[in-house]
Write an enzyme that holds these catalytic residues in place. Structure first.
Site, short mmCIF file in Angstrom:
data_model
loop_
_atom_site.label_atom_id
_atom_site.label_comp_id
_atom_site.label_asym_id
_atom_site.label_seq_id
_atom_site.Cartn_x
_atom_site.Cartn_y
_atom_site.Cartn_z
N CYS A 260 50.62 37.41 44.94
CA CYS A 260 51.08 37.68 46.30
C CYS A 260 52.31 36.84 46.67
O CYS A 260 53.37 37.01 46.08
CB CYS A 260 49.93 37.49 47.29
SG CYS A 260 50.23 38.26 48.90
N HIS A 350 46.27 41.40 44.69
CA HIS A 350 45.20 40.40 44.67
C HIS A 350 44.16 40.74 43.61
O HIS A 350 43.22 41.49 43.89
CB HIS A 350 44.53 40.31 46.05
CG HIS A 350 45.38 39.68 47.09
ND1 HIS A 350 45.26 38.35 47.43
CD2 HIS A 350 46.38 40.17 47.85
CE1 HIS A 350 46.16 38.06 48.37
NE2 HIS A 350 46.84 39.15 48.64
N GLU A 352 41.84 38.91 42.63
CA GLU A 352 40.54 38.36 43.05
C GLU A 352 39.85 39.27 44.05
O GLU A 352 38.69 39.05 44.41
CB GLU A 352 40.73 36.96 43.65
CG GLU A 352 41.09 36.90 45.12
CD GLU A 352 42.50 37.36 45.44
OE1 GLU A 352 42.81 37.49 46.63
OE2 GLU A 352 43.31 37.58 44.51
#
Length: 375
Positions: A260, A350, A352
């Site tokens: 990001c 992202h 995650e």
């Protein structure tokens, strides 16, 4: 019934009812297309100083819990929240309360009952813009819309906003690995989400989470096997210290992984420039093309700035040749860069998730493999 107003800087006004705390809040109006994961959205530090408009019509059905927050203390980072049809009750076995109760507790001013589709269409056409939510005494009696519009316009633009220091930790802390320790990573907190160190921990990595103001000597003292650049809020063009630090890390040959905001930092360190997007990418179903393999991953994203570049573009840097490795299938926006020798790479999305798909979680394993090869 009392009412609330969402006021945009171009004079457009949407009328609804108060949701959460009563009062006023200012921020950049943006929209998120995620159909789920509102708690993760609200607690994501990357949303600092933004009023988030939810495109999903019903919000709050599962209430609020003490497990899904993405900030260390479950702090809500959004400046305000705009929804269509909020649930008055929480229907989930993990819930500790309702969404509105938590908004009130954390003094987050919101608005409900507005035509969120109309708001989103307006923002798509004219771009993310300064906005304010007003309710209660903040509405100014007798009501003066022009005065509210002028008040909205006084706030700082997101363009040129240096917000990393406000979202970063003040003190370093450690997230211990699960099981046997394999590697040590210095994670630069530019507004990090808690699920990122958790992903490292599951892979046997001890994370030293450092403030954004950290120096190269502080990183070197840890003797890390790699450096991680996190997500974060604001304009990446203001983060000159972090860019300079990244260049020092690259000169030292330390493996590097960014996501990001971290992707924009690595891109700047390699010589690319950034720009503010019209309305950004914010959602959990955004397709990204990996140009090395041709594969497409469905990703979670939250960014209003991006790197200049084109799909597959190669360019020279002081650290060797680099390439634009990923782009968005929807609009061609740069979604990843890497050094040709593989020792540094980053993505705009992202991996995650939290919330979102796990298509890109393998990137954490790629970072582990990179550190193992450099050991």
């Amino acid at each position: 019934m009392s009412k609330a107003l969402l006021v945009l800087e171009d004079g457009r006004v949407f009328t609804g009812m108060p949701f959460g705390a009563i009062g006023q809040t200012l921020g950049e109006a943006v929209f998120s297309t995620g159909m789920s994961g509102y708690q993760e959205t609200l607690t994501d530090p990357s949303y600092h100083r933004q009023i988030v408009v939810a495109t999903a019509p019903q919000i709050g059905n599962t209430g609020w819990n003490d497990q899904d927050g993405e900030s260390r203390d479950d702090r809500i980072w959004v400046a305000g929240y705009a929804v269509r049809d909020p649930s008055p009750c929480a229907s989930n076995w993990r819930a500790t309360g309702t969404l509105e109760d938590e908004l009130v507790r954390q003094r987050i001013v919101g608005i409900a009952g507005i035509d969120t589709r109309a708001v989103v269409r307006h923002l798509r056409r004219y771009g993310s813009m300064k906005a304010g939510v007003f309710s209660g005494k903040a509405m100014i009696e007798p009501l003066n819309i022009e005065a509210l519009v002028q008040h909205v316009r006084t706030q700082q633009s997101m363009l040129g906003a240096d917000l990393v220091g406000e979202a970063s930790t003040l003190d370093a802390y450690v997230v211990e690995p699960k099981g046997k320790e394999r590697f040590t990573v210095a994670a630069l907190d530019l507004g990090i989400k808690t699920n990122t160190p958790r992903n490292f921990a599951r892979r046997g990595i001890r994370s030293y989470v450092l403030p954004a103001s950290a120096t190269f000597n502080q990183i070197a003292d840890i003797k890390p096997h790699g450096l991680f650049l996190s997500n974060g809020p604001g304009d990446p063009a203001t983060a000159d210290h972090v860019v300079a630090l990244t260049r020092e890390v690259l000169n030292a040959g330390i493996p590097l992984f960014g996501i990001c905001f971290g992707n924009q930092i690595l891109g700047r360190a390699l010589g690319l420039s950034t720009y503010k997007m019209v309305f950004g990418h914010r959602g959990i179903n955004i397709p990204v093309i990996d140009h090395a393999t041709g594969r497409v991953a469905v990703t979670a994203q939250n960014h209003g700035f991006a790197l200049e570049g084109e799909a597959g573009q190669s360019f020279d840097t002081p650290f060797g040749s680099a390439v634009v490795s990923h782009t968005c299938a929807n609009d061609g926006v740069v979604e990843g860069v890497k050094l040709a020798d593989g020792r540094a790479f980053s993505v705009q999305y992202h991996p995650e998730a939290a919330a979102g798909p796990h298509d890109a979680e393998y990137l954490f394993d790629s970072f582990v493999e990179l550190m193992a090869a450099q050991r």
